[in-house]
Motif scaffolding. Structure first.
Motif, PDB file in Angstrom:
ATOM      1  N   ILE A   1       0.845  -1.188   0.000  1.00 20.90           N
ATOM      2  CA  ILE A   1       0.000   0.000   0.000  1.00 20.90           C
ATOM      3  C   ILE A   1       0.881   1.239   0.000  1.00 20.90           C
ATOM      4  CG2 ILE A   1      -1.677   1.311   1.352  1.00 20.90           C
ATOM      5  CD1 ILE A   1      -2.899  -1.330   2.158  1.00 20.90           C
ATOM      6  N   GLY A   2       0.638   2.130  -0.953  1.00 18.32           N
ATOM      7  CA  GLY A   2       1.373   3.386  -1.040  1.00 18.32           C
ATOM      8  C   GLY A   2       0.704   4.483  -0.233  1.00 18.32           C
ATOM      9  N   SER A   3      -0.623   4.493  -0.237  1.00 21.90           N
ATOM     10  CA  SER A   3      -1.365   5.470   0.564  1.00 21.90           C
ATOM     11  C   SER A   3      -2.746   4.908   0.878  1.00 21.90           C
ATOM     12  CB  SER A   3      -1.480   6.808  -0.161  1.00 21.90           C
ATOM     13  OG  SER A   3      -2.276   6.674  -1.320  1.00 21.90           O
ATOM     14  N   TYR A   4      -3.325   5.410   1.944  1.00 16.87           N
ATOM     15  CA  TYR A   4      -4.640   4.964   2.402  1.00 16.87           C
ATOM     16  C   TYR A   4      -5.395   6.177   2.907  1.00 16.87           C
ATOM     17  CZ  TYR A   4      -8.039   2.947   5.645  1.00 16.87           C
ATOM     18  OH  TYR A   4      -9.185   2.631   6.323  1.00 16.87           O
ATOM     19  N   ASP A   5      -6.592   6.426   2.382  1.00 23.82           N
ATOM     20  CA  ASP A   5      -7.405   7.572   2.773  1.00 23.82           C
ATOM     21  C   ASP A   5      -8.815   7.084   3.072  1.00 23.82           C
ATOM     22  OD1 ASP A   5      -8.731   9.966   3.108  1.00 23.82           O
ATOM     23  OD2 ASP A   5      -8.460  10.639   1.038  1.00 23.82           O
ATOM     24  N   PRO A   6      -9.216   7.048   4.362  1.00 26.59           N
ATOM     25  CA  PRO A   6     -10.546   6.547   4.702  1.00 26.59           C
ATOM     26  C   PRO A   6     -11.672   7.517   4.399  1.00 26.59           C
ATOM     27  CG  PRO A   6      -9.403   7.219   6.676  1.00 26.59           C
ATOM     28  CD  PRO A   6      -8.438   7.367   5.549  1.00 26.59           C
ATOM     29  N   GLY A   7     -11.375   8.718   3.919  1.00 23.68           N
ATOM     30  CA  GLY A   7     -12.420   9.669   3.569  1.00 23.68           C
ATOM     31  C   GLY A   7     -12.902  10.471   4.758  1.00 23.68           C
ATOM     32  N   ASP A   8     -14.011  11.157   4.573  1.00 26.37           N
ATOM     33  CA  ASP A   8     -14.589  12.019   5.603  1.00 26.37           C
ATOM     34  C   ASP A   8     -15.997  11.554   5.945  1.00 26.37           C
ATOM     35  OD1 ASP A   8     -12.344  13.694   5.551  1.00 26.37           O
ATOM     36  OD2 ASP A   8     -13.153  14.791   3.829  1.00 26.37           O
ATOM     37  N   LEU A   9     -16.461  11.955   7.125  1.00 23.89           N
ATOM     38  CA  LEU A   9     -17.830  11.670   7.562  1.00 23.89           C
ATOM     39  C   LEU A   9     -18.554  12.990   7.771  1.00 23.89           C
ATOM     40  CD1 LEU A   9     -17.067   8.889  10.200  1.00 23.89           C
ATOM     41  CD2 LEU A   9     -17.743   8.596   7.818  1.00 23.89           C
ATOM     42  N   SER A  10     -19.868  12.989   7.509  1.00 25.68           N
ATOM     43  CA  SER A  10     -20.642  14.207   7.680  1.00 25.68           C
ATOM     44  C   SER A  10     -22.116  13.864   7.821  1.00 25.68           C
ATOM     45  CB  SER A  10     -20.441  15.136   6.477  1.00 25.68           C
ATOM     46  OG  SER A  10     -21.328  16.219   6.526  1.00 25.68           O
ATOM     47  N   TYR A  11     -22.788  14.467   8.812  1.00 25.07           N
ATOM     48  CA  TYR A  11     -24.224  14.284   8.956  1.00 25.07           C
ATOM     49  C   TYR A  11     -24.989  15.004   7.843  1.00 25.07           C
ATOM     50  CZ  TYR A  11     -23.930  12.053  13.502  1.00 25.07           C
ATOM     51  OH  TYR A  11     -23.683  11.172  14.506  1.00 25.07           O
ATOM     52  N   ALA A  12     -24.380  15.955   7.191  1.00 24.96           N
ATOM     53  CA  ALA A  12     -25.023  16.715   6.134  1.00 24.96           C
ATOM     54  C   ALA A  12     -24.957  16.028   4.775  1.00 24.96           C
ATOM     55  CB  ALA A  12     -24.382  18.096   6.038  1.00 24.96           C
ATOM     56  N   ASP A  13     -24.381  14.851   4.712  1.00 26.95           N
ATOM     57  CA  ASP A  13     -24.161  14.160   3.449  1.00 26.95           C
ATOM     58  C   ASP A  13     -24.773  12.767   3.528  1.00 26.95           C
ATOM     59  OD1 ASP A  13     -23.237  13.446   0.981  1.00 26.95           O
ATOM     60  OD2 ASP A  13     -21.124  13.735   1.448  1.00 26.95           O
ATOM     61  N   ASN A  14     -25.457  12.338   2.466  1.00 28.38           N
ATOM     62  CA  ASN A  14     -26.025  10.986   2.464  1.00 28.38           C
ATOM     63  C   ASN A  14     -25.407  10.100   1.387  1.00 28.38           C
ATOM     64  OD1 ASN A  14     -27.136  12.048   0.187  1.00 28.38           O
ATOM     65  ND2 ASN A  14     -29.251  11.551   0.687  1.00 28.38           N
ATOM     66  N   GLU A  15     -24.211  10.455   0.898  1.00 26.50           N
ATOM     67  CA  GLU A  15     -23.525   9.647  -0.106  1.00 26.50           C
ATOM     68  C   GLU A  15     -22.926   8.397   0.531  1.00 26.50           C
ATOM     69  OE1 GLU A  15     -20.747  11.780  -2.471  1.00 26.50           O
ATOM     70  OE2 GLU A  15     -22.105  13.464  -2.786  1.00 26.50           O
TER      71      GLU A  15
END
Length: 173
Positions: free
Chosen positions: A143-157
Protein backbone atom coordinates in the motif's frame (compact mmCIF):
# COMPACT_ATOMS: atom_id res chain seq x y z
CA UNK A 1 -22.81 -1.52 -31.34
CA UNK A 2 -19.14 -0.71 -31.98
CA UNK A 3 -19.01 -1.36 -35.70
CA UNK A 4 -21.12 -0.55 -38.68
CA UNK A 5 -22.05 -2.17 -41.95
CA UNK A 6 -22.49 0.24 -44.86
CA UNK A 7 -25.39 -0.78 -47.11
CA UNK A 8 -25.12 -4.33 -45.82
CA UNK A 9 -21.84 -4.85 -47.67
CA UNK A 10 -19.84 -5.60 -44.52
CA UNK A 11 -17.50 -2.62 -44.82
CA UNK A 12 -15.98 -1.64 -41.46
CA UNK A 13 -15.80 -3.53 -38.20
CA UNK A 14 -18.54 -5.97 -37.35
CA UNK A 15 -21.58 -4.54 -35.60
CA UNK A 16 -22.03 -7.90 -33.85
CA UNK A 17 -18.78 -7.67 -31.87
CA UNK A 18 -19.03 -6.95 -28.15
CA UNK A 19 -16.64 -4.36 -26.75
CA UNK A 20 -15.27 -4.12 -23.22
CA UNK A 21 -17.26 -1.98 -20.81
CA UNK A 22 -15.62 0.03 -18.05
CA UNK A 23 -18.16 -1.13 -15.46
CA UNK A 24 -17.64 -4.89 -15.92
CA UNK A 25 -14.80 -5.97 -13.67
CA UNK A 26 -13.98 -7.51 -10.33
CA UNK A 27 -10.97 -7.15 -8.05
CA UNK A 28 -9.54 -9.87 -5.81
CA UNK A 29 -6.74 -9.26 -3.32
CA UNK A 30 -4.89 -12.43 -2.31
CA UNK A 31 -2.66 -13.21 0.63
CA UNK A 32 -0.96 -16.51 1.38
CA UNK A 33 -4.01 -17.63 3.36
CA UNK A 34 -6.96 -15.53 2.11
CA UNK A 35 -8.63 -14.26 -1.06
CA UNK A 36 -10.74 -11.13 -0.58
CA UNK A 37 -13.12 -9.91 -3.29
CA UNK A 38 -13.72 -6.26 -2.48
CA UNK A 39 -16.47 -3.83 -3.47
CA UNK A 40 -14.50 -1.60 -5.81
CA UNK A 41 -16.05 1.54 -7.28
CA UNK A 42 -13.15 2.37 -9.58
CA UNK A 43 -9.61 1.22 -10.25
CA UNK A 44 -6.82 2.32 -12.57
CA UNK A 45 -5.24 -0.41 -14.66
CA UNK A 46 -1.51 -1.15 -14.36
CA UNK A 47 0.73 0.87 -16.64
CA UNK A 48 4.41 1.21 -17.40
CA UNK A 49 6.37 4.43 -17.65
CA UNK A 50 9.73 4.49 -19.48
CA UNK A 51 12.59 6.89 -18.87
CA UNK A 52 13.81 8.57 -22.02
CA UNK A 53 17.37 8.06 -23.20
CA UNK A 54 18.67 10.49 -25.79
CA UNK A 55 21.78 9.57 -27.77
CA UNK A 56 23.53 12.15 -29.90
CA UNK A 57 24.36 10.96 -33.40
CA UNK A 58 25.98 13.77 -35.34
CA UNK A 59 23.32 16.45 -35.76
CA UNK A 60 20.53 14.00 -34.88
CA UNK A 61 19.01 12.89 -31.63
CA UNK A 62 18.17 9.22 -31.25
CA UNK A 63 15.45 8.50 -28.67
CA UNK A 64 15.37 5.12 -26.91
CA UNK A 65 13.33 3.71 -24.09
CA UNK A 66 15.34 3.58 -20.88
CA UNK A 67 14.56 2.08 -17.51
CA UNK A 68 10.94 1.42 -16.76
CA UNK A 69 8.81 1.65 -13.66
CA UNK A 70 5.31 0.53 -12.87
CA UNK A 71 2.96 3.35 -12.00
CA UNK A 72 0.91 2.71 -8.82
CA UNK A 73 -2.75 1.91 -9.26
CA UNK A 74 -5.48 3.83 -7.46
CA UNK A 75 -8.45 1.95 -5.99
CA UNK A 76 -11.66 3.50 -4.67
CA UNK A 77 -13.67 1.08 -2.52
CA UNK A 78 -17.24 1.29 -1.34
CA UNK A 79 -17.05 0.77 2.39
CA UNK A 80 -19.46 -2.18 2.44
CA UNK A 81 -20.06 -3.87 5.75
CA UNK A 82 -19.97 -7.64 6.12
CA UNK A 83 -22.47 -9.73 8.06
CA UNK A 84 -20.34 -9.31 11.19
CA UNK A 85 -20.46 -5.51 10.74
CA UNK A 86 -16.74 -5.50 9.96
CA UNK A 87 -15.66 -3.36 7.02
CA UNK A 88 -13.91 -5.43 4.34
CA UNK A 89 -11.47 -2.60 3.66
CA UNK A 90 -10.63 -2.35 7.36
CA UNK A 91 -9.92 -6.09 7.39
CA UNK A 92 -7.54 -5.57 4.48
CA UNK A 93 -5.75 -2.59 6.00
CA UNK A 94 -5.63 -3.40 9.70
CA UNK A 95 -5.72 -7.20 9.93
CA UNK A 96 -3.49 -8.18 7.03
CA UNK A 97 -0.93 -5.38 6.92
CA UNK A 98 1.24 -3.60 9.45
CA UNK A 99 -0.88 -0.92 11.09
CA UNK A 100 -0.07 2.74 11.63
CA UNK A 101 1.80 1.93 14.85
CA UNK A 102 4.16 -0.33 12.94
CA UNK A 103 2.98 -3.52 14.62
CA UNK A 104 2.83 -6.73 12.64
CA UNK A 105 -0.83 -7.80 12.63
CA UNK A 106 -1.20 -10.13 9.70
CA UNK A 107 0.48 -12.09 6.95
CA UNK A 108 2.36 -9.19 5.34
CA UNK A 109 5.81 -10.74 5.81
CA UNK A 110 4.83 -14.30 4.94
CA UNK A 111 5.80 -15.51 1.49
CA UNK A 112 2.69 -15.69 -0.67
CA UNK A 113 1.68 -18.36 -3.16
CA UNK A 114 3.66 -16.66 -5.93
CA UNK A 115 6.96 -16.68 -4.03
CA UNK A 116 6.93 -12.99 -3.18
CA UNK A 117 5.92 -10.86 -0.24
CA UNK A 118 2.98 -8.57 0.34
CA UNK A 119 -0.19 -9.40 -1.53
CA UNK A 120 -1.36 -10.07 -5.05
CA UNK A 121 -4.03 -7.98 -6.75
CA UNK A 122 -6.05 -9.52 -9.58
CA UNK A 123 -8.23 -7.38 -11.85
CA UNK A 124 -10.59 -9.39 -14.03
CA UNK A 125 -12.34 -7.68 -16.97
CA UNK A 126 -15.70 -9.36 -17.65
CA UNK A 127 -17.93 -9.67 -20.69
CA UNK A 128 -21.72 -9.30 -20.72
CA UNK A 129 -22.18 -12.83 -19.33
CA UNK A 130 -19.88 -12.23 -16.35
CA UNK A 131 -17.06 -14.34 -17.79
CA UNK A 132 -13.51 -13.05 -17.51
CA UNK A 133 -11.83 -12.29 -20.82
CA UNK A 134 -8.77 -10.34 -19.63
CA UNK A 135 -6.89 -10.66 -16.34
CA UNK A 136 -4.22 -8.43 -14.82
CA UNK A 137 -2.22 -9.91 -11.94
CA UNK A 138 -0.09 -7.51 -9.90
CA UNK A 139 2.56 -9.21 -7.76
CA UNK A 140 4.38 -8.17 -4.58
CA UNK A 141 1.89 -5.39 -3.87
CA UNK A 142 2.14 -2.94 -1.01
CA UNK A 143 0.00 0.00 0.00
CA UNK A 144 1.37 3.39 -1.04
CA UNK A 145 -1.36 5.47 0.56
CA UNK A 146 -4.64 4.96 2.40
CA UNK A 147 -7.41 7.57 2.77
CA UNK A 148 -10.55 6.55 4.70
CA UNK A 149 -12.42 9.67 3.57
CA UNK A 150 -14.59 12.02 5.60
CA UNK A 151 -17.83 11.67 7.56
CA UNK A 152 -20.64 14.21 7.68
CA UNK A 153 -24.22 14.28 8.96
CA UNK A 154 -25.02 16.72 6.13
CA UNK A 155 -24.16 14.16 3.45
CA UNK A 156 -26.02 10.99 2.46
CA UNK A 157 -23.52 9.65 -0.11
CA UNK A 158 -21.93 6.23 0.16
CA UNK A 159 -18.73 5.93 2.19
CA UNK A 160 -15.62 5.48 0.07
CA UNK A 161 -12.06 4.52 0.90
CA UNK A 162 -9.18 5.44 -1.41
CA UNK A 163 -5.98 3.47 -1.62
CA UNK A 164 -2.87 3.58 -3.80
CA UNK A 165 -1.12 0.25 -4.45
CA UNK A 166 2.50 -0.21 -5.55
CA UNK A 167 3.65 -3.45 -7.18
CA UNK A 168 6.89 -4.95 -8.48
CA UNK A 169 5.59 -6.61 -11.64
CA UNK A 170 2.39 -7.59 -13.41
CA UNK A 171 1.09 -9.96 -16.05
CA UNK A 172 -1.73 -9.50 -18.50
CA UNK A 173 -3.49 -12.41 -20.06
Amino acid sequence: MPGFNINGSGTGPSNLMEVGRKHRFKVVISFADTDMELNVKSITLPSIEYDEMVAHNGADYVHRAGKYKYKPIDIVFYEALTATNDSMVNRLIFKKLPNALGEELGSFYKSNDFGGYGFTTTIIREDGKGLGYLTYQLFDCSIGSYDPGDLSYADNELSEVKMSVRYNRFTQG
